[in-house]
Design an enzyme around this catalytic site. Structure first.
Site: not given
Ligand code: NAD
Ligand code: SER
Length: 328
Positions: A12, A151
């Site tokens: 995302q 998490y």
């Molecule tokens: P997402 O789940 O959409 O994307 C994660 C990506 O990581 C996926 O494309 C997946 O294929 C890849 N992945 C999984 N395992 C892997 C591995 N072993 N090696 C390489 N790639 C791998 O997550 P996101 O929403 O894009 O979030 C990215 C980061 O931001 C994460 O660390 C998440 O915890 C953090 N985060 C996201 C949010 C949110 O609301 N989206 C909020 C707070 C923090």
């Molecule tokens: N949007 C994220 C989740 O719900 C917060 O880190 O996991």
């Protein structure tokens, strides 16, 4: 300028961070990597399977394999790593062992490669790094952190590990505690805040959404353009200004499902929402703050959100309507 590597780039955040970085620094300066794409890959050959994805370089990198990270860092002369790869909160709760391996094992290996090659590292922590004993309203930057989800435990441990590498090895590690992110380019990856994206799609398609969180569940949220800008601005800030390097609270808006539904109803006639609460995700959400205090980010590197609930809602609906229109 040495190149930028993004792990988990097809998720995302990466789906919008990579284009934002390429716009700013040049397409060939940003190497996107993920474990999706090449389903045929095996450990030994994976890192050699590379392709340009049309806009810039793409490489298969599984972040639990240190050689795959190191090969790409060396080959592309990488100087900065945005380490996004992780399992999100709801998926992590279903698969805690894998969550530990990917979230902690991946970060540890990224930090080790960064140490070897003197790379700066961006790490996205989360409001999930807080727990039920944390003050809920306007959660301070420095406060009690006793998360009760796997998490959250990986996010808090990661904040500490990034601090350790900065203090012990002088590594330039920086990070944000991101709230729930709302976007229309790529779907969310299995988090507790996913309702705030799904609701827009269902509102436009069916004028109806069944929410998996209670109506009064208040959480911090942010629109993706603010989030990608925050990451880039933090990484561009002069290091001498930063006291809280690795885990800045950042926020743009704080609202409940009921409030979001009311806002959508202003633009989607007849939109109705009911509730079928998922106890697992509700319990996760109940352990997180209602709102965080992001004054440290504002003071130390000038953080300022540009999108609030009304403007974000208008823009989401506008862009999703364009997408749905072009798909039909
Ligand atoms: P997402 O789940 O959409 O994307 C994660 C990506 O990581 C996926 O494309 C997946 O294929 C890849 N992945 C999984 N395992 C892997 C591995 N072993 N090696 C390489 N790639 C791998 O997550 P996101 O929403 O894009 O979030 C990215 C980061 O931001 C994460 O660390 C998440 O915890 C953090 N985060 C996201 C949010 C949110 O609301 N989206 C909020 C707070 C923090
Ligand atoms: N949007 C994220 C989740 O719900 C917060 O880190 O996991």
């Amino acid at each position: 300028m040495r190149r930028i590597l993004v792990t988990g780039a097809l998720g995302q955040i990466g789906s919008e961070l990579v284009p934002a970085l390429r716009d700013r620094y040049g397409a060939d300066r940003v190497v996107a990597t993920d474990v999706r794409m090449h389903t045929f890959s095996t450990d030994g050959e994976a890192a050699d399977r590379e392709a340009a994805d049309g806009d810039g370089p793409f490489a298969y990198v599984d972040c639990v394999h240190i050689r795959q990270i190191a090969d790409v860092v060396q080959r592309y002369d990488v100087g900065t790593i945005y380490h996004l790869a992780a399992l999100l909160s709801a998926v992590a709760e279903e698969r805690p062992r894998e969550a530990w391996d990917v979230n902690m094992g991946g970060l540890y290996r990224v930090l080790e490669v960064a140490r070897e090659h003197a790379c700066a590292v961006f790490f996205p922590s989360s409001i999930g790094a807080f727990g039920p004993s944390t003050p809920r309203d306007q959660t301070p930057q420095d406060t009690i952190q006793r998360p009760t989800t796997i998490y959250g435990i990986t996010k808090l441990s990661a904040e500490l590990l990034c601090d350790y590498y900065a203090q012990r090895f002088g590594l330039d590690t920086r990070g944000l505690r991101l709230p729930g992110l709302i976007s229309y380019v790529a779907p969310p990856g299995g988090g507790t805040t996913d309702y705030a994206v799904q609701i827009f799609h269902q509102a436009l398609r069916y004028q109806h959404y069944t929410c998996f969180l209670r109506a009064d569940t208040c959480l911090d949220m942010m629109y993706m353009p603010d989030a990608t800008r925050a990451m880039i601005e933090l990484m561009e800030t002069d290091a001498s200004r930063l006291l809280h390097r690795n885990a800045f609270n950042v926020s743009a808006a704080s609202f409940t499902p009921a409030q979001l539904a009311d806002e959508i109803r202003l633009h989607v006639e007849g939109f109705a929402m009911d509730y079928d609460v998922d106890p697992v995700r509700q319990k996760i959400a109940d352990s997180w703050p209602d709102s965080v205090d992001d004054r440290a980010a504002r003071e130390e590197w000038g953080w300022e959100p540009e999108w609030d609930l009304p403007s974000m809602t208008r823009d989401m609906l506008h862009n999703l309507r364009l997408r749905l229109g072009s798909a039909s």
